[in-house]
Design a protein around this motif. Structure first.
Motif, mmCIF file in Angstrom:
data_model
loop_
_atom_site.group_PDB
_atom_site.id
_atom_site.type_symbol
_atom_site.label_atom_id
_atom_site.label_comp_id
_atom_site.label_asym_id
_atom_site.label_seq_id
_atom_site.Cartn_x
_atom_site.Cartn_y
_atom_site.Cartn_z
ATOM 1 N N LEU A 97 5.513 13.263 -15.138
ATOM 2 C CA LEU A 97 4.465 13.246 -16.170
ATOM 3 C C LEU A 97 5.030 13.674 -17.530
ATOM 4 O O LEU A 97 4.600 13.184 -18.577
ATOM 5 C CB LEU A 97 3.295 14.151 -15.762
ATOM 6 N N GLU A 98 6.015 14.574 -17.510
ATOM 7 C CA GLU A 98 6.593 15.004 -18.796
ATOM 8 C C GLU A 98 7.421 13.890 -19.434
ATOM 9 O O GLU A 98 7.462 13.756 -20.655
ATOM 10 C CB GLU A 98 7.400 16.290 -18.609
ATOM 11 N N GLU A 99 8.057 13.085 -18.577
ATOM 12 C CA GLU A 99 8.766 11.902 -19.094
ATOM 13 C C GLU A 99 7.766 10.964 -19.784
ATOM 14 O O GLU A 99 8.029 10.411 -20.848
ATOM 15 C CB GLU A 99 9.395 11.164 -17.919
ATOM 16 N N GLN A 100 6.596 10.807 -19.147
ATOM 17 C CA GLN A 100 5.556 9.951 -19.746
ATOM 18 C C GLN A 100 5.061 10.554 -21.070
ATOM 19 O O GLN A 100 4.790 9.821 -22.024
ATOM 20 C CB GLN A 100 4.391 9.765 -18.763
ATOM 21 N N HIS A 101 4.952 11.875 -21.134
ATOM 22 C CA HIS A 101 4.567 12.507 -22.408
ATOM 23 C C HIS A 101 5.606 12.191 -23.486
ATOM 24 O O HIS A 101 5.251 11.944 -24.645
ATOM 25 C CB HIS A 101 4.453 14.028 -22.236
ATOM 26 N N ASP A 102 6.890 12.219 -23.111
ATOM 27 C CA ASP A 102 7.941 11.891 -24.094
ATOM 28 C C ASP A 102 7.787 10.441 -24.568
ATOM 29 O O ASP A 102 8.009 10.139 -25.742
ATOM 30 C CB ASP A 102 9.335 12.109 -23.494
ATOM 31 N N GLU A 103 7.409 9.554 -23.633
ATOM 32 C CA GLU A 103 7.185 8.151 -24.033
ATOM 33 C C GLU A 103 6.009 8.058 -25.018
ATOM 34 O O GLU A 103 6.052 7.302 -25.981
ATOM 35 C CB GLU A 103 6.932 7.273 -22.797
ATOM 36 N N HIS A 104 4.968 8.855 -24.766
ATOM 37 C CA HIS A 104 3.831 8.867 -25.708
ATOM 38 C C HIS A 104 4.308 9.328 -27.086
ATOM 39 O O HIS A 104 3.897 8.778 -28.105
ATOM 40 C CB HIS A 104 2.733 9.825 -25.259
ATOM 41 N N ARG A 105 5.160 10.343 -27.114
ATOM 42 C CA ARG A 105 5.639 10.857 -28.420
ATOM 43 C C ARG A 105 6.428 9.777 -29.162
ATOM 44 O O ARG A 105 6.361 9.682 -30.383
ATOM 45 C CB ARG A 105 6.484 12.122 -28.230
ATOM 46 N N TYR A 106 7.162 8.981 -28.397
ATOM 47 C CA TYR A 106 7.875 7.870 -29.034
ATOM 48 C C TYR A 106 6.871 6.877 -29.635
ATOM 49 O O TYR A 106 7.048 6.389 -30.758
ATOM 50 C CB TYR A 106 8.793 7.185 -28.009
ATOM 51 N N ARG A 107 5.791 6.606 -28.904
ATOM 52 C CA ARG A 107 4.740 5.704 -29.427
ATOM 53 C C ARG A 107 4.076 6.297 -30.668
ATOM 54 O O ARG A 107 3.774 5.577 -31.624
ATOM 55 C CB ARG A 107 3.673 5.443 -28.359
ATOM 56 N N PHE A 108 3.843 7.620 -30.680
ATOM 57 C CA PHE A 108 3.246 8.245 -31.868
ATOM 58 C C PHE A 108 4.169 8.047 -33.072
ATOM 59 O O PHE A 108 3.720 7.776 -34.175
ATOM 60 C CB PHE A 108 3.011 9.749 -31.656
ATOM 61 N N HIS A 109 5.483 8.221 -32.815
ATOM 62 C CA HIS A 109 6.461 8.051 -33.890
ATOM 63 C C HIS A 109 6.397 6.619 -34.433
ATOM 64 O O HIS A 109 6.364 6.400 -35.647
ATOM 65 C CB HIS A 109 7.858 8.390 -33.354
ATOM 66 N N GLU A 110 6.341 5.641 -33.529
ATOM 67 C CA GLU A 110 6.230 4.232 -33.946
ATOM 68 C C GLU A 110 4.981 4.019 -34.800
ATOM 69 O O GLU A 110 5.024 3.359 -35.841
ATOM 70 C CB GLU A 110 6.093 3.322 -32.717
ATOM 71 N N LEU A 111 3.858 4.574 -34.329
ATOM 72 C CA LEU A 111 2.580 4.391 -35.045
ATOM 73 C C LEU A 111 2.651 5.054 -36.423
ATOM 74 O O LEU A 111 2.188 4.486 -37.416
ATOM 75 C CB LEU A 111 1.431 4.979 -34.221
ATOM 76 N N GLU A 112 3.249 6.240 -36.494
ATOM 77 C CA GLU A 112 3.312 6.941 -37.787
ATOM 78 C C GLU A 112 4.212 6.192 -38.777
ATOM 79 O O GLU A 112 3.933 6.152 -39.973
ATOM 80 C CB GLU A 112 3.777 8.386 -37.559
#
Ligand SMILES: [Fe+2]
Length: 241
Positions: free
Chosen positions: A94-109
């Motif tokens: 699940l923490e790996e998935q959280h890291d993937e979400h953070r990458y998506r946030f970076h893309e969106l920002e």
């Protein structure tokens, strides 16, 4: 209550054996799904050549992204830490998935910054890119939350009593600023059904100071519910009209 038949698989959506256990993910995840569905619809229906509409959308998107980031941090700092102390390695996936979400946030920002720096008349293709980038994040987060609710919740119920799960939730809630608390309530309250909403807010009424509970009613429940749903809630909680 804490005796938990842990026969619940990731494909079993009925929750057999866990009914009545403290549903630590349920209300906030319903709220996060409501927020994301609303944002996706708004991104899709925004005319990115309309500067005023675009600023309003991007401001809303940025404040939601801040909230989504804080949600991951709270899960990790409180719930994941408690699980890892008892069962090391359990949270890795699940923490790996959280890291993937953070990458998506970076893309969106990055996309938001690019849109802001681009003249309104040239923004339409960037609006489409933002819509698709948000879809990437949203589809991954929906799958992630489903895994938390169907795989991790039974694990949490096996490792902790309801009192311990409520204490973890209380620790998270105590870290929220008043604005963040109202923000989360504005997502959770309209996303629940009437029975869930009344039970949830009855607990808030019992646990929070009266002025905090009143703020939840006036700034989160009243503005987000239909007149009928608000009347139903008032009846169930015995609120003055
Ligand atoms: Fe999560």
């Amino acid at each position: 209550m804490s005796e938990t038949p842990n026969s619940f698989s990731g494909n079993n959506l009925s929750g057999t054996g866990l009914v009545g256990r403290h549903d630590i993910y349920g209300p906030i995840h319903k709220g996060l799904r409501l927020a994301q569905a609303g944002l996706l619809t708004r991104i899709g229906s925004t005319d990115f050549e309309d500067a005023v509409a675009t600023v309003a959308l991007l401001d809303e998107l940025k404040s939601n992204l801040d909230f989504f980031k804080a949600h991951l941090r709270h899960e990790e700092e409180v719930m994941h830490a408690a699980v890892e102390a008892k069962a090391p390695g359990t949270m890795a996936r699940l923490e790996e998935q959280h890291d993937e979400h953070r990458y998506r946030f970076h893309e969106l920002e990055q996309l938001i910054a690019t849109i802001e720096a681009t003249p309104a008349r040239q923004r339409a293709p960037l609006g489409r890119a933002l819509y698709l980038a948000f879809t990437n994040y949203m589809s991954e987060d929906f799958a992630h939350m489903r895994e938390e609710e169907t795989v991790m919740w039974p694990t949490l119920c096996a490792l902790f009593t309801d009192e311990e799960l409520q204490a973890q939730e209380g620790q998270i809630v105590s870290q929220l600023s008043p604005d963040e608390a109202i923000f989360s309530m504005r997502l959770m309250i309209p996303s629940m059904n009437r029975v869930e909403r009344a039970i949830f807010l009855a607990k808030v009424k019992t646990g929070a100071p009266p002025q905090a509970f009143n703020a939840v009613i006036e700034f989160a429940a009243r503005p987000t519910l239909s007149a009928e749903d608000f009347a139903d809630l008032s009846d169930r909680l015995g609120l003055a009209a």
